[in-house]
Design a protein around this motif. Structure first.
Motif, PDB file in Angstrom:
ATOM      1  N   PRO A 181       4.273   4.281 -13.429  1.00 18.10           N
ATOM      2  CA  PRO A 181       4.002   4.938 -12.159  1.00 18.10           C
ATOM      3  C   PRO A 181       2.865   4.262 -11.400  1.00 18.10           C
ATOM      4  O   PRO A 181       2.069   3.536 -11.986  1.00 18.10           O
ATOM      5  CB  PRO A 181       3.631   6.377 -12.568  1.00 18.10           C
ATOM      6  N   ALA A 182       2.802   4.531 -10.119  1.00 17.63           N
ATOM      7  CA  ALA A 182       1.911   3.785  -9.236  1.00 17.63           C
ATOM      8  C   ALA A 182       0.456   4.230  -9.373  1.00 17.63           C
ATOM      9  O   ALA A 182       0.161   5.382  -9.696  1.00 17.63           O
ATOM     10  CB  ALA A 182       2.349   3.984  -7.787  1.00 17.63           C
ATOM     11  N   ILE A 183      -0.441   3.286  -9.116  1.00 18.61           N
ATOM     12  CA  ILE A 183      -1.855   3.595  -8.914  1.00 18.61           C
ATOM     13  C   ILE A 183      -1.964   4.416  -7.636  1.00 18.61           C
ATOM     14  O   ILE A 183      -1.391   4.059  -6.608  1.00 18.61           O
ATOM     15  CB  ILE A 183      -2.666   2.294  -8.833  1.00 18.61           C
ATOM     16  N   LYS A 184      -2.710   5.533  -7.705  1.00 16.18           N
ATOM     17  CA  LYS A 184      -2.724   6.474  -6.581  1.00 16.18           C
ATOM     18  C   LYS A 184      -4.130   6.633  -6.006  1.00 16.18           C
ATOM     19  O   LYS A 184      -4.882   5.659  -5.964  1.00 16.18           O
ATOM     20  CB  LYS A 184      -2.091   7.786  -7.031  1.00 16.18           C
ATOM     21  N   LYS A 185      -4.482   7.813  -5.572  1.00 18.99           N
ATOM     22  CA  LYS A 185      -5.722   8.037  -4.837  1.00 18.99           C
ATOM     23  C   LYS A 185      -6.949   8.008  -5.763  1.00 18.99           C
ATOM     24  O   LYS A 185      -6.828   8.219  -6.968  1.00 18.99           O
ATOM     25  CB  LYS A 185      -5.666   9.382  -4.117  1.00 18.99           C
ATOM     26  N   ILE A 186      -8.116   7.797  -5.171  1.00 18.36           N
ATOM     27  CA  ILE A 186      -9.365   7.891  -5.930  1.00 18.36           C
ATOM     28  C   ILE A 186      -9.492   9.280  -6.552  1.00 18.36           C
ATOM     29  O   ILE A 186      -9.940   9.431  -7.696  1.00 18.36           O
ATOM     30  CB  ILE A 186     -10.575   7.585  -5.035  1.00 18.36           C
ATOM     31  N   SER A 187      -9.066  10.311  -5.831  1.00 17.63           N
ATOM     32  CA  SER A 187      -9.144  11.677  -6.369  1.00 17.63           C
ATOM     33  C   SER A 187      -8.259  11.837  -7.601  1.00 17.63           C
ATOM     34  O   SER A 187      -8.621  12.585  -8.532  1.00 17.63           O
ATOM     35  CB  SER A 187      -8.759  12.689  -5.294  1.00 17.63           C
ATOM     36  N   VAL A 217      -5.552   2.014 -18.745  1.00 17.50           N
ATOM     37  CA  VAL A 217      -6.809   1.456 -18.247  1.00 17.50           C
ATOM     38  C   VAL A 217      -6.748   1.207 -16.751  1.00 17.50           C
ATOM     39  O   VAL A 217      -7.695   1.528 -16.015  1.00 17.50           O
ATOM     40  CB  VAL A 217      -7.152   0.159 -19.010  1.00 17.50           C
ATOM     41  N   HIS A 218      -5.637   0.649 -16.261  1.00 19.73           N
ATOM     42  CA  HIS A 218      -5.577   0.313 -14.834  1.00 19.73           C
ATOM     43  C   HIS A 218      -5.575   1.557 -13.944  1.00 19.73           C
ATOM     44  O   HIS A 218      -6.070   1.514 -12.820  1.00 19.73           O
ATOM     45  CB  HIS A 218      -4.378  -0.586 -14.516  1.00 19.73           C
ATOM     46  N   HIS A 219      -5.036   2.664 -14.445  1.00 18.36           N
ATOM     47  CA  HIS A 219      -5.081   3.897 -13.660  1.00 18.36           C
ATOM     48  C   HIS A 219      -6.465   4.542 -13.701  1.00 18.36           C
ATOM     49  O   HIS A 219      -6.792   5.361 -12.838  1.00 18.36           O
ATOM     50  CB  HIS A 219      -4.029   4.884 -14.169  1.00 18.36           C
ATOM     51  N   LYS A 231       0.812  -1.215   0.000  1.00 17.59           N
ATOM     52  CA  LYS A 231       0.000   0.000   0.000  1.00 17.59           C
ATOM     53  C   LYS A 231       0.848   1.269   0.000  1.00 17.59           C
ATOM     54  O   LYS A 231       0.335   2.358  -0.308  1.00 17.59           O
ATOM     55  CB  LYS A 231      -0.946   0.000   1.199  1.00 17.59           C
ATOM     56  N   TYR A 232       2.149   1.129   0.314  1.00 15.76           N
ATOM     57  CA  TYR A 232       3.020   2.305   0.315  1.00 15.76           C
ATOM     58  C   TYR A 232       3.683   2.556  -1.041  1.00 15.76           C
ATOM     59  O   TYR A 232       4.454   3.503  -1.177  1.00 15.76           O
ATOM     60  CB  TYR A 232       4.086   2.179   1.418  1.00 15.76           C
ATOM     61  N   HIS A 233       3.366   1.732  -2.004  1.00 14.16           N
ATOM     62  CA  HIS A 233       3.970   1.924  -3.331  1.00 14.16           C
ATOM     63  C   HIS A 233       3.711   3.330  -3.880  1.00 14.16           C
ATOM     64  O   HIS A 233       4.645   3.972  -4.385  1.00 14.16           O
ATOM     65  CB  HIS A 233       3.457   0.851  -4.302  1.00 14.16           C
ATOM     66  N   PRO A 234       2.484   3.877  -3.792  1.00 14.90           N
ATOM     67  CA  PRO A 234       2.284   5.239  -4.304  1.00 14.90           C
ATOM     68  C   PRO A 234       2.956   6.322  -3.478  1.00 14.90           C
ATOM     69  O   PRO A 234       3.081   7.461  -3.950  1.00 14.90           O
ATOM     70  CB  PRO A 234       0.754   5.405  -4.291  1.00 14.90           C
ATOM     71  N   ASP A 235       3.384   5.999  -2.262  1.00 13.36           N
ATOM     72  CA  ASP A 235       4.161   6.957  -1.484  1.00 13.36           C
ATOM     73  C   ASP A 235       5.630   6.917  -1.875  1.00 13.36           C
ATOM     74  O   ASP A 235       6.331   7.934  -1.797  1.00 13.36           O
ATOM     75  CB  ASP A 235       4.018   6.659   0.010  1.00 13.36           C
ATOM     76  N   ILE A 236       6.094   5.736  -2.281  1.00 13.49           N
ATOM     77  CA  ILE A 236       7.487   5.597  -2.714  1.00 13.49           C
ATOM     78  C   ILE A 236       7.651   6.142  -4.138  1.00 13.49           C
ATOM     79  O   ILE A 236       8.520   6.978  -4.399  1.00 13.49           O
ATOM     80  CB  ILE A 236       7.918   4.116  -2.616  1.00 13.49           C
ATOM     81  N   ARG A 237       6.793   5.664  -5.052  1.00 12.77           N
ATOM     82  CA  ARG A 237       6.793   6.238  -6.406  1.00 12.77           C
ATOM     83  C   ARG A 237       5.837   7.436  -6.350  1.00 12.77           C
ATOM     84  O   ARG A 237       4.745   7.432  -6.883  1.00 12.77           O
ATOM     85  CB  ARG A 237       6.311   5.216  -7.427  1.00 12.77           C
TER      86      ARG A 237
END
Length: 444
Positions: free
Chosen positions: A282-288, A261-263, A202-208
């Motif tokens: 790049p990582a999948i990030k927030k719903i926003s 598509v995945h993003h 779950k920290y992948h979007p914080d690292i990338r």
């Protein structure tokens, strides 16, 4: 070549949906009319189905040559056909890397014998291959790819002079993966200190992190403006980045943007159940962020939707954070995932066609493809918007054997895929293999 008559289809093309018959002959769309009273070798009754231009995927990693255990041009292009993709553009981080014109042509030769779909390939840029880039014929490849963020295959381009030279001298469209490597490395050190090797996914979007994305993409846009380069920024993921791109039609733009598509589908809450299966860069990030990218698609800030199809073996994906590779396979599910978004009211069907076919043809200057037009190549797909199917391992065609959508029931199904006027896939069955064609470009 045999003739095909498609009757009573709901044609989705150039912003309109209308019922028509379509006659295919000699690999081309010969006639489109409300009613065709002609004979044909094959007749497909498409009543209740929608006829779309085939998905032209401008970003895939088919892992060939060098990594056949993950996926090959043969296996992944067959899966793509089943998913409604008729043409693809493949990335250069294979083995050997596609960073010389010799390796580029060798890859074309391989595809001419093994690819179910039509194909093109990127010439990869490096810190020191500017002469290869300069020597590229503009019509030889789909574009030049720059990894402005860590990649496999030691293809990171991180010297400012090298980047400036490539942006200044590339004879064709430049595509970029934008993430700032030093910022990512600093975040990795922080999380390794706290968790060791087993960082929770779950920290992948914080690292990338989002800051690494914006720093790199804004630099690329600024450099393109300064040099006059033709720039297409791939797989954007953050709300902040959307402001870097102008809304409106793709025609005439020098700087364009892509979403995957995945993003458009997943968000950071999905790491809880999907874990490394949706780890990607790049990582999948927030719903926003997902919602902002969706809005940018509707506004025309995002010009193209692609997949970044990137298969890895199931065993590799079970590794801990730092050793589980980034990337996920999806060409078999990509179109039906977008059709689910149509059912959800996220996009309309005309927008999906525009972003996956029309705009790709315009931006890459692809010759006579991407539309349902008389005289154009018959690269078309019939979909049943109201025929559900569940994604399961038994039907998965990837070499890696898994999908991040396993267990999900899509509301629509791909019924028939026609490539160059040949029925390649029909109601779950494949025809005998014939190779796709090398994409041609109409560039001066």
């Amino acid at each position: 070549m045999k003739t095909i008559l498609i009757t009573q289809a709901k044609v989705v093309n150039e912003g309109k949906i209308f019922e028509a018959d379509v006659l295919i002959k000699d690999g081309l769309i010969q006639q489109i009319a409300p009613k065709l009273d002609v004979s044909a070798d094959t007749v497909i009754d498409a009543q209740g189905q929608h006829l779309l231009p085939g998905f032209i995927d401008d970003q895939v990693h088919f892992r060939d040559p060098g990594f056949a255990a993950k996926g090959s041009i043969a296996t992944e292009s067959k899966a793509a056909i089943a998913g409604g993709t008729t043409s693809f553009m493949d990335m250069p981080n294979v083995k050997p890397t596609t960073t010389t014109l010799e390796n580029l042509e060798a890859k074309f030769d391989l595809a001419s014998k093994t690819s179910w779909a039509n194909y093109s390939f990127y010439l990869g840029a490096t810190n020191d291959n500017i002469e290869e880039v300069k020597a590229l014929d503009p019509n030889q490849a789909c574009g030049v790819k720059i990894f402005m963020g860590a990649s496999t295959g030691n293809m990171l381009v991180d010297r400012e002079k090298a980047l400036t030279d490539i942006f200044t001298h590339s004879p064709t469209l430049i595509t970029t993966h934008c993430e700032d490597t030093p910022m990512i490395q600093a975040q990795e050190a922080i999380y390794r200190e706290k968790y060791g090797e087993d960082v929770p996914m779950k920290y992948h979007p914080d690292i990338r992190c989002r800051e690494a994305c914006y720093k790199s993409s804004s630099f690329a846009v600024d450099l393109a403006k300064k040099t006059g380069a033709d720039l297409h920024v791939l797989h954007l993921t953050t709300a902040e980045e959307m402001a870097l791109f102008e809304p409106g039609p793709v025609a005439g733009k020098k700087i364009t943007a892509e979403a995957c598509v995945h993003h458009l589908w997943f968000a950071e809450e999905d790491y809880e159940t999907k874990g490394s299966l949706i780890k990607c860069n790049p990582a999948i990030k927030k719903i926003s962020d997902r919602d902002a990218v969706r809005q940018a698609v509707r506004e025309g800030r995002i010009d193209i939707i692609a997949t970044d199809h990137a298969p890895h073996t199931w065993e590799e994906k079970q590794n801990t954070y730092f050793t589980a590779p980034a990337g996920l396979p999806q060409v078999q599910q990509s179109l039906t995932a977008l059709l689910d978004m149509v059912h959800q009211g996220v996009f309309d069907l005309e927008t999906v066609v525009q972003k996956t076919a029309h705009n790709v043809a315009i931006r890459y200057e692809i010759k006579d493809r991407g539309y349902i037009r008389e005289g154009y190549a018959a690269d078309i797909v019939l979909v049943d918007m109201n025929k559900p199917h569940t994604d399961n391992k038994a039907d998965n065609l990837y070499q890696c054997g898994w999908s991040p959508w396993e267990g999900h029931t899509f509301k629509s199904s791909v019924m028939t895929t026609i490539v160059n006027g040949e029925i390649k896939y029909h109601q779950g069955q494949f025809s005998e293999f014939t190779p796709g064609q090398r994409l041609s470009f109409d560039r001066s």
